[in-house]
Design a protein around this motif. Structure first.
Motif, PDB file in Angstrom:
ATOM      1  N   TRP A  23     -11.584 -34.258  14.567  1.00 42.04           N
ATOM      2  CA  TRP A  23     -10.599 -34.506  13.523  1.00 42.04           C
ATOM      3  C   TRP A  23     -10.479 -33.270  12.639  1.00 42.04           C
ATOM      4  O   TRP A  23     -11.359 -32.415  12.629  1.00 42.04           O
ATOM      5  CB  TRP A  23     -10.974 -35.739  12.699  1.00 42.04           C
ATOM      6  N   GLU A  24      -9.379 -33.185  11.922  1.00 47.54           N
ATOM      7  CA  GLU A  24      -9.135 -32.095  10.982  1.00 47.54           C
ATOM      8  C   GLU A  24      -9.577 -32.537   9.596  1.00 47.54           C
ATOM      9  O   GLU A  24      -9.340 -33.686   9.196  1.00 47.54           O
ATOM     10  CB  GLU A  24      -7.650 -31.729  10.954  1.00 47.54           C
ATOM     11  N   ASP A  25     -10.205 -31.624   8.853  1.00 45.71           N
ATOM     12  CA  ASP A  25     -10.646 -31.930   7.497  1.00 45.71           C
ATOM     13  C   ASP A  25     -10.637 -30.651   6.678  1.00 45.71           C
ATOM     14  O   ASP A  25     -11.425 -29.739   6.942  1.00 45.71           O
ATOM     15  CB  ASP A  25     -12.037 -32.550   7.509  1.00 45.71           C
ATOM     16  N   GLY A  26      -9.738 -30.560   5.730  1.00 43.88           N
ATOM     17  CA  GLY A  26      -9.692 -29.394   4.836  1.00 43.88           C
ATOM     18  C   GLY A  26      -9.450 -28.089   5.567  1.00 43.88           C
ATOM     19  O   GLY A  26     -10.021 -27.066   5.211  1.00 43.88           O
ATOM     20  N   LYS A  28     -10.402 -27.368   8.559  1.00 38.43           N
ATOM     21  CA  LYS A  28     -11.417 -27.134   9.585  1.00 38.43           C
ATOM     22  C   LYS A  28     -11.329 -28.236  10.630  1.00 38.43           C
ATOM     23  O   LYS A  28     -10.922 -29.358  10.336  1.00 38.43           O
ATOM     24  CB  LYS A  28     -12.825 -27.137   8.976  1.00 38.43           C
ATOM     25  N   THR A  29     -11.740 -27.918  11.867  1.00 38.96           N
ATOM     26  CA  THR A  29     -11.824 -28.926  12.912  1.00 38.96           C
ATOM     27  C   THR A  29     -13.274 -29.381  13.020  1.00 38.96           C
ATOM     28  O   THR A  29     -14.181 -28.556  13.173  1.00 38.96           O
ATOM     29  CB  THR A  29     -11.328 -28.375  14.261  1.00 38.96           C
ATOM     30  N   CYS A  30     -13.476 -30.687  12.907  1.00 39.67           N
ATOM     31  CA  CYS A  30     -14.803 -31.289  12.981  1.00 39.67           C
ATOM     32  C   CYS A  30     -14.959 -31.975  14.337  1.00 39.67           C
ATOM     33  O   CYS A  30     -13.997 -32.539  14.858  1.00 39.67           O
ATOM     34  CB  CYS A  30     -14.976 -32.312  11.866  1.00 39.67           C
ATOM     35  N   GLY A  56     -16.597 -21.067  20.938  1.00 40.65           N
ATOM     36  CA  GLY A  56     -16.379 -20.319  19.697  1.00 40.65           C
ATOM     37  C   GLY A  56     -17.542 -20.546  18.753  1.00 40.65           C
ATOM     38  O   GLY A  56     -18.431 -21.372  19.019  1.00 40.65           O
ATOM     39  N   ASP A  57     -17.560 -19.807  17.647  1.00 41.30           N
ATOM     40  CA  ASP A  57     -18.634 -19.950  16.661  1.00 41.30           C
ATOM     41  C   ASP A  57     -18.552 -21.320  15.995  1.00 41.30           C
ATOM     42  O   ASP A  57     -17.462 -21.862  15.777  1.00 41.30           O
ATOM     43  CB  ASP A  57     -18.560 -18.860  15.610  1.00 41.30           C
ATOM     44  N   ILE A  58     -19.719 -21.861  15.659  1.00 40.42           N
ATOM     45  CA  ILE A  58     -19.807 -23.193  15.075  1.00 40.42           C
ATOM     46  C   ILE A  58     -20.600 -23.146  13.776  1.00 40.42           C
ATOM     47  O   ILE A  58     -21.331 -22.197  13.509  1.00 40.42           O
ATOM     48  CB  ILE A  58     -20.479 -24.182  16.044  1.00 40.42           C
ATOM     49  N   ALA A  59     -20.455 -24.216  12.994  1.00 42.92           N
ATOM     50  CA  ALA A  59     -21.302 -24.458  11.826  1.00 42.92           C
ATOM     51  C   ALA A  59     -21.843 -25.875  11.968  1.00 42.92           C
ATOM     52  O   ALA A  59     -21.082 -26.812  12.211  1.00 42.92           O
ATOM     53  CB  ALA A  59     -20.512 -24.313  10.535  1.00 42.92           C
ATOM     54  N   PHE A  60     -23.144 -26.024  11.853  1.00 43.57           N
ATOM     55  CA  PHE A  60     -23.791 -27.327  11.976  1.00 43.57           C
ATOM     56  C   PHE A  60     -23.540 -28.133  10.707  1.00 43.57           C
ATOM     57  O   PHE A  60     -23.694 -27.628   9.598  1.00 43.57           O
ATOM     58  CB  PHE A  60     -25.294 -27.137  12.210  1.00 43.57           C
ATOM     59  N   SER A  61     -23.160 -29.408  10.880  1.00 46.31           N
ATOM     60  CA  SER A  61     -22.928 -30.300   9.734  1.00 46.31           C
ATOM     61  C   SER A  61     -24.050 -31.319   9.587  1.00 46.31           C
ATOM     62  O   SER A  61     -24.663 -31.417   8.537  1.00 46.31           O
ATOM     63  CB  SER A  61     -21.597 -31.037   9.889  1.00 46.31           C
ATOM     64  N   PHE A  97     -24.725 -35.054  17.191  1.00 46.47           N
ATOM     65  CA  PHE A  97     -24.541 -34.122  16.083  1.00 46.47           C
ATOM     66  C   PHE A  97     -23.062 -33.970  15.746  1.00 46.47           C
ATOM     67  O   PHE A  97     -22.190 -34.329  16.529  1.00 46.47           O
ATOM     68  CB  PHE A  97     -25.144 -32.758  16.428  1.00 46.47           C
ATOM     69  N   MET A  98     -22.827 -33.434  14.548  1.00 49.78           N
ATOM     70  CA  MET A  98     -21.483 -33.073  14.104  1.00 49.78           C
ATOM     71  C   MET A  98     -21.485 -31.598  13.728  1.00 49.78           C
ATOM     72  O   MET A  98     -22.429 -31.107  13.103  1.00 49.78           O
ATOM     73  CB  MET A  98     -21.063 -33.935  12.930  1.00 49.78           C
ATOM     74  N   ILE A  99     -20.435 -30.909  14.153  1.00 51.25           N
ATOM     75  CA  ILE A  99     -20.267 -29.484  13.875  1.00 51.25           C
ATOM     76  C   ILE A  99     -18.823 -29.237  13.461  1.00 51.25           C
ATOM     77  O   ILE A  99     -17.954 -30.078  13.668  1.00 51.25           O
ATOM     78  CB  ILE A  99     -20.608 -28.603  15.108  1.00 51.25           C
ATOM     79  N   THR A 100     -18.571 -28.061  12.900  1.00 50.31           N
ATOM     80  CA  THR A 100     -17.209 -27.598  12.688  1.00 50.31           C
ATOM     81  C   THR A 100     -17.036 -26.319  13.509  1.00 50.31           C
ATOM     82  O   THR A 100     -18.014 -25.596  13.758  1.00 50.31           O
ATOM     83  CB  THR A 100     -16.890 -27.322  11.213  1.00 50.31           C
ATOM     84  N   GLY A 101     -15.797 -26.072  13.921  1.00 54.01           N
ATOM     85  CA  GLY A 101     -15.511 -24.887  14.716  1.00 54.01           C
ATOM     86  C   GLY A 101     -14.020 -24.743  14.909  1.00 54.01           C
ATOM     87  O   GLY A 101     -13.222 -25.523  14.352  1.00 54.01           O
TER      88      GLY A 101
END
Length: 109
Positions: A23-26, A28-30, A56-61, A97-101
């Motif tokens: 989903w999209e949030d602010g 960012k794609t989550c 692609g690069d990710i950020a852990f949520s 897990f949940m990530i953004t990327g």
């Protein structure tokens, strides 16, 4: 769904990281992923560690049933004290897990 054989701490097992939702949030794609680990070997594992690579690069949520760290396009996951054992011929699947990327992010070999 990605199925890949991984070598973890002396044991060989298979992992599947399946996209459950995105989903999209602010701006960012989550993404939410579920993970299943299978132990096709003839002996139980006592602990496990996996690396999941993305396109692609990710950020852990957040995550559950594992200890997580992200670096670039790789998410490293190790067991918690309560789920290190995977019986011979068995599996565990209560990991996620949940990530953004970036949009269109996929799991890569």
């Amino acid at each position: 769904r990605d199925a890949q054989e991984s070598r973890g701490l002396g044991d060989v097992y298979k992992r599947q990281a399946a996209l459950k939702s995105s989903w999209e949030d602010g701006g960012k794609t989550c993404y939410q992923f579920d993970v299943k680990l299978e132990n096709p070997g003839s002996s139980d594992t006592s602990q496990w560690a996996i690396d999941i690579h993305f396109s692609g690069d990710i950020a852990f949520s957040s995550g559950w049933s594992g200890k997580y760290s992200a670096n670039g396009n790789t998410l490293h996951v190790t067991n918690e004290s309560y789920n290190g054992v995977i019986p011979a011929g068995g599996s565990i699947s209560d990991i996620g897990f949940m990530i953004t990327g970036p949009s269109g992010l996929t799991v890569t070999p």
